[in-house]
Design a protein around this motif. Structure first.
Motif, PDB file in Angstrom:
ATOM      1  N   TYR A 230       0.437  -0.885   0.497  1.00 22.60           N
ATOM      2  CA  TYR A 230      -0.053  -0.289   0.076  1.00 22.60           C
ATOM      3  C   TYR A 230       1.095   1.290  -0.097  1.00 22.60           C
ATOM      4  CZ  TYR A 230      -3.440   3.053   0.834  1.00 22.60           C
ATOM      5  OH  TYR A 230      -4.543   4.198   1.259  1.00 22.60           O
ATOM      6  N   GLY A 231       1.769   1.337   0.764  1.00 21.43           N
ATOM      7  CA  GLY A 231       2.756   2.574   0.504  1.00 21.43           C
ATOM      8  C   GLY A 231       3.425   2.600  -0.375  1.00 21.43           C
ATOM      9  N   LEU A 232       3.560   1.969  -1.389  1.00 24.64           N
ATOM     10  CA  LEU A 232       4.445   2.036  -2.602  1.00 24.64           C
ATOM     11  C   LEU A 232       3.363   1.957  -3.715  1.00 24.64           C
ATOM     12  CD1 LEU A 232       7.054  -1.087  -1.843  1.00 24.64           C
ATOM     13  CD2 LEU A 232       7.642   1.143  -1.992  1.00 24.64           C
ATOM     14  N   LEU A 233       2.725   1.752  -3.554  1.00 26.46           N
ATOM     15  CA  LEU A 233       1.355   2.110  -4.535  1.00 26.46           C
ATOM     16  C   LEU A 233       1.156   3.711  -4.510  1.00 26.46           C
ATOM     17  CD1 LEU A 233      -1.184  -1.355  -4.869  1.00 26.46           C
ATOM     18  CD2 LEU A 233       0.747   0.090  -6.660  1.00 26.46           C
ATOM     19  N   SER A 234       0.928   3.605  -3.258  1.00 27.31           N
ATOM     20  CA  SER A 234       0.565   5.932  -2.605  1.00 27.31           C
ATOM     21  C   SER A 234       1.574   6.144  -3.464  1.00 27.31           C
ATOM     22  CB  SER A 234       0.100   5.508  -1.471  1.00 27.31           C
ATOM     23  OG  SER A 234      -0.545   4.716  -1.267  1.00 27.31           O
ATOM     24  N   TYR A 235       2.996   5.029  -3.536  1.00 27.19           N
ATOM     25  CA  TYR A 235       3.867   6.533  -3.245  1.00 27.19           C
ATOM     26  C   TYR A 235       4.123   6.866  -4.606  1.00 27.19           C
ATOM     27  CZ  TYR A 235       8.649   8.325  -3.247  1.00 27.19           C
ATOM     28  OH  TYR A 235      10.032   9.177  -3.387  1.00 27.19           O
ATOM     29  N   PHE A 236       4.941   5.876  -5.628  1.00 30.10           N
ATOM     30  CA  PHE A 236       4.690   6.016  -6.898  1.00 30.10           C
ATOM     31  C   PHE A 236       3.321   6.075  -7.201  1.00 30.10           C
ATOM     32  CE2 PHE A 236       7.850   2.849  -5.562  1.00 30.10           C
ATOM     33  CZ  PHE A 236       9.271   3.558  -6.108  1.00 30.10           C
ATOM     34  N   SER A 237       2.454   6.254  -6.966  1.00 27.88           N
ATOM     35  CA  SER A 237       1.202   6.732  -7.748  1.00 27.88           C
ATOM     36  C   SER A 237       0.582   8.122  -6.968  1.00 27.88           C
ATOM     37  CB  SER A 237       0.132   6.063  -7.402  1.00 27.88           C
ATOM     38  OG  SER A 237      -0.671   6.227  -6.143  1.00 27.88           O
ATOM     39  N   ALA A 238       2.001   9.148  -6.702  1.00 25.22           N
ATOM     40  CA  ALA A 238       1.888  10.314  -6.181  1.00 25.22           C
ATOM     41  C   ALA A 238       0.442  10.967  -5.069  1.00 25.22           C
ATOM     42  CB  ALA A 238       1.721  11.232  -7.228  1.00 25.22           C
ATOM     43  N   GLY A 239       0.272   9.433  -4.577  1.00 27.21           N
ATOM     44  CA  GLY A 239      -0.637  10.288  -3.589  1.00 27.21           C
ATOM     45  C   GLY A 239      -2.294   9.559  -3.550  1.00 27.21           C
ATOM     46  N   ASN A 240      -1.887   8.949  -5.117  1.00 29.23           N
ATOM     47  CA  ASN A 240      -3.457   8.158  -5.042  1.00 29.23           C
ATOM     48  C   ASN A 240      -3.406   6.844  -3.749  1.00 29.23           C
ATOM     49  OD1 ASN A 240      -5.899   7.318  -6.225  1.00 29.23           O
ATOM     50  ND2 ASN A 240      -4.803   6.677  -7.943  1.00 29.23           N
ATOM     51  N   TYR A 241      -4.367   7.315  -2.729  1.00 31.56           N
ATOM     52  CA  TYR A 241      -4.931   6.785  -1.839  1.00 31.56           C
ATOM     53  C   TYR A 241      -6.433   6.132  -1.724  1.00 31.56           C
ATOM     54  CZ  TYR A 241      -1.132   9.953   0.562  1.00 31.56           C
ATOM     55  OH  TYR A 241      -0.720  11.277   1.255  1.00 31.56           O
ATOM     56  N   ARG A 242      -6.858   5.864  -2.615  1.00 32.91           N
ATOM     57  CA  ARG A 242      -8.014   5.426  -2.788  1.00 32.91           C
ATOM     58  C   ARG A 242      -7.529   4.166  -3.750  1.00 32.91           C
ATOM     59  NH1 ARG A 242     -13.250   7.357  -0.961  1.00 32.91           N
ATOM     60  NH2 ARG A 242     -12.891   9.876  -1.047  1.00 32.91           N
ATOM     61  N   GLY A 243      -7.015   3.993  -4.652  1.00 34.84           N
ATOM     62  CA  GLY A 243      -6.185   3.236  -6.154  1.00 34.84           C
ATOM     63  C   GLY A 243      -5.545   2.430  -5.104  1.00 34.84           C
ATOM     64  N   ALA A 244      -4.595   3.032  -3.919  1.00 28.04           N
ATOM     65  CA  ALA A 244      -4.125   1.667  -3.401  1.00 28.04           C
ATOM     66  C   ALA A 244      -5.350   1.072  -1.957  1.00 28.04           C
ATOM     67  CB  ALA A 244      -2.972   2.322  -2.658  1.00 28.04           C
ATOM     68  N   LEU A 245      -6.192   1.591  -2.210  1.00 29.37           N
ATOM     69  CA  LEU A 245      -6.826   0.417  -0.984  1.00 29.37           C
ATOM     70  C   LEU A 245      -7.994  -0.920  -1.257  1.00 29.37           C
ATOM     71  CD1 LEU A 245      -8.731   0.661   1.603  1.00 29.37           C
ATOM     72  CD2 LEU A 245      -9.951   2.155   0.519  1.00 29.37           C
ATOM     73  N   LEU A 246      -8.647   0.211  -3.275  1.00 28.53           N
ATOM     74  CA  LEU A 246      -9.133  -1.018  -4.135  1.00 28.53           C
ATOM     75  C   LEU A 246      -7.933  -2.329  -4.611  1.00 28.53           C
ATOM     76  CD1 LEU A 246     -11.740  -1.198  -5.701  1.00 28.53           C
ATOM     77  CD2 LEU A 246     -10.724   0.360  -7.259  1.00 28.53           C
ATOM     78  N   ALA A 247      -6.458  -1.869  -4.106  1.00 31.60           N
ATOM     79  CA  ALA A 247      -6.380  -3.025  -4.954  1.00 31.60           C
ATOM     80  C   ALA A 247      -5.828  -3.673  -4.165  1.00 31.60           C
ATOM     81  CB  ALA A 247      -4.657  -2.350  -5.030  1.00 31.60           C
ATOM     82  N   THR A 248      -6.427  -3.306  -2.628  1.00 32.52           N
ATOM     83  CA  THR A 248      -6.461  -4.459  -1.184  1.00 32.52           C
ATOM     84  C   THR A 248      -7.525  -5.900  -1.502  1.00 32.52           C
ATOM     85  OG1 THR A 248      -5.304  -2.471   0.224  1.00 32.52           O
ATOM     86  CG2 THR A 248      -6.707  -3.963   1.300  1.00 32.52           C
ATOM     87  N   ALA A 249      -8.543  -5.272  -2.438  1.00 35.44           N
ATOM     88  CA  ALA A 249      -9.247  -5.470  -2.195  1.00 35.44           C
ATOM     89  C   ALA A 249      -8.905  -7.151  -2.913  1.00 35.44           C
ATOM     90  CB  ALA A 249     -10.137  -5.228  -3.111  1.00 35.44           C
ATOM     91  N   GLY A 250      -7.696  -7.138  -3.421  1.00 33.59           N
ATOM     92  CA  GLY A 250      -7.236  -7.901  -4.232  1.00 33.59           C
ATOM     93  C   GLY A 250      -6.610  -9.291  -3.148  1.00 33.59           C
ATOM     94  N   PHE A 251      -5.928  -8.778  -2.160  1.00 34.28           N
ATOM     95  CA  PHE A 251      -5.441 -10.272  -1.635  1.00 34.28           C
ATOM     96  C   PHE A 251      -6.988 -11.049  -1.184  1.00 34.28           C
ATOM     97  CE2 PHE A 251      -2.617  -6.370  -0.759  1.00 34.28           C
ATOM     98  CZ  PHE A 251      -1.396  -7.417  -1.018  1.00 34.28           C
ATOM     99  N   PHE A 252      -8.015 -10.243  -0.371  1.00 30.75           N
ATOM    100  CA  PHE A 252      -9.850 -10.892  -0.444  1.00 30.75           C
ATOM    101  C   PHE A 252     -10.159 -12.005  -0.918  1.00 30.75           C
ATOM    102  CE2 PHE A 252      -9.417  -6.730   2.339  1.00 30.75           C
ATOM    103  CZ  PHE A 252      -9.166  -7.790   3.648  1.00 30.75           C
TER     104      PHE A 252
END
Length: 438
Positions: free
Chosen positions: A386-408
């Motif tokens: 999540y931290g890396l996705l947020s960092y490299f997307s320049a702070g797209n925290y919502r997109g990083a959160l949505l990617a978390t759903a893939g784990f479930f």
């Protein structure tokens, strides 16, 4: 002569008082995760210590990931050694003391003191993770298999209540300090001392009243060096394919759980615009929902089985993440938070109970060490991704959160292949030192 993989006779099981004393450790250590990792110190670290922004989120996830990597390396060794000595409590006592000392020392961390803050999180969270593995290894030694689900749920319920009460005490102090004109640098040190003091006090029943119940390894077992014992425990898991598959499944869906636990408060403040009081209230609601979820599904767990219970909670996690992703106002986000709490308590409780159910008697420390490996791999991969996705997307925290759903989603797919009945049968035929099915 009884099989070494049979549970102790019913007369050896723990009574209600001893089970309560065991559960009080969950009560004690939950204050650490609730206040330090989830609600107070994490937001302070990102906002004040590290200065905010995507880089600060990344540094927080790096600190957590390093601590989990240490537990990943030494957790199975500690569990295996505890099995061989027949004594879990000395190891539990050492990890508890180190976590308490590290938590109290977090009060010394001021704005800009990145190295000190990261070092103390490394120490305290490593000790917390080792203690978490060890207290879980007591579970199958306390109650028969048919009571594992409700007993594990009872521990999680008591734990969330402990985290809730610790957070309430800290919240009362925070509001008093703010009324006196204090800011985070004034009240954070005291909240860390509150957490450390309550942890020390409420962990005492576990050490005073929970009995050691040495298993077969204490009378023989492995006699190789510690690292070879750890590798052997993993090779032994090949005899237990359902347990091995579930440990992989658990490692993946725990990536999502660990991400939410580590970053929920930060997300609420920096994305949803919550104030500190609102964030703490949010965590209070999550803990209440988690306690209720663990207790309610603990009753269901022993009727429908652990696998089905875990499946229900994973679907709930997916719904909660989607709600949080689409939330633009506070209402939908509060609903998502409540659902997260309910699923958090029940998924963790059922997961721990299933590992206990499928672990051979006398080898609980070793296999809960592997459980700890699965959890810590998740704690590294989830928040760090999540931290890396947020960092490299320049702070797209919502997109990083949505990617978390893939784990479930992946966790649900793997869960389909886990068979509880077959796993229990394999446990009874387990022989240490064999690489394949017995």
């Amino acid at each position: 002569m009884p099989s070494p993989n049979e549970r102790p006779p019913r007369t050896a099981w723990a009574g209600r008082g001893e089970i309560l004393a065991w559960a009080f450790y969950d009560f004690a250590n939950s204050g650490y995760t609730t206040v330090v990792i989830t609600a107070v110190f994490n937001a302070y670290f990102v906002g004040a210590v590290a200065g905010g922004g995507p880089g600060a989120w990344l540094l927080w996830t790096v600190a957590l990931s390093l601590s989990h990597a240490v537990v990943l390396l030494i957790g199975p060794w500690v569990g295996q050694t505890a099995d061989e000595t027949g004594r879990l409590k000395p190891w539990l006592g050492a990890s508890t003391a180190l976590c308490i000392a590290g938590t109290a020392a977090l009060g010394l961390v001021g704005p800009g003191e990145l190295a000190l803050g990261m070092a103390l999180i490394l120490v305290s969270n490593t000790a917390f993770g080792l203690g978490e593995n060890l207290i879980a290894a007591f579970l199958p030694r306390l109650v028969p298999p048919e009571r594992l689900g409700r007993t594990s749920a009872f521990g999680w319920t008591i734990g969330y209540i402990g985290g809730l009460l610790t957070l309430l005490v800290c919240l009362a102090y925070v509001r008093w300090s703010q009324a006196q004109g204090g800011d985070a640098a004034d009240f954070i040190p005291v909240t860390m001392l509150i957490v450390a003091g309550l942890f020390a006090l409420t962990a005492l029943p576990t050490f005073l009243w929970v009995r050691e119940r040495p298993g077969p390894l204490a009378r023989g077992g492995y006699r190789t060096n510690p690292w070879r014992r750890t590798l052997q425990a993993w090779r032994d898991a090949r005899q237990l394919p359902d347990l091995a598959r579930f440990l992989v499944c658990l490692a993946i869906f725990y990536c999502g759980i660990q991400t939410v636990v580590a970053l929920a408060a930060i997300y609420a403040e920096q994305v949803m615009g919550f104030s500190k009081d609102q964030t703490i209230t949010l965590i209070l609601v999550v803990n209440l929902a988690a306690a209720a979820g663990a207790w309610l599904l603990g009753r269901v767990h022993d009727r429908i089985g652990a696998v089905r219970t875990v499946a229900v909670t994973l679907v709930g996690w997916l719904v909660a993440i989607l709600l949080a992703y689409f939330a633009r106002g506070e209402g939908m986000f509060w609903v998502a938070a409540f659902l997260v709490g309910a699923c958090m308590g029940s998924s963790q409780s059922s997961g721990r109970a299933l590992v206990a159910m499928l672990s051979p008697a006398g080898h609980e420390g070793a296999f809960f060490g592997l459980w700890g490996v699965a959890v810590k791999v998740a704690a590294i991969v989830g928040p760090l991704s999540y931290g890396l996705l947020s960092y490299f997307s320049a702070g797209n925290y919502r997109g990083a959160l949505l990617a978390t759903a893939g784990f479930f989603v992946v966790g649900l797919v793997l869960l389909v292949g886990v068979d509880e009945r077959r796993g229990r049968e394999r446990r009874m035929r387990f022989t240490p030192g064999l690489d394949g099915p017995a």
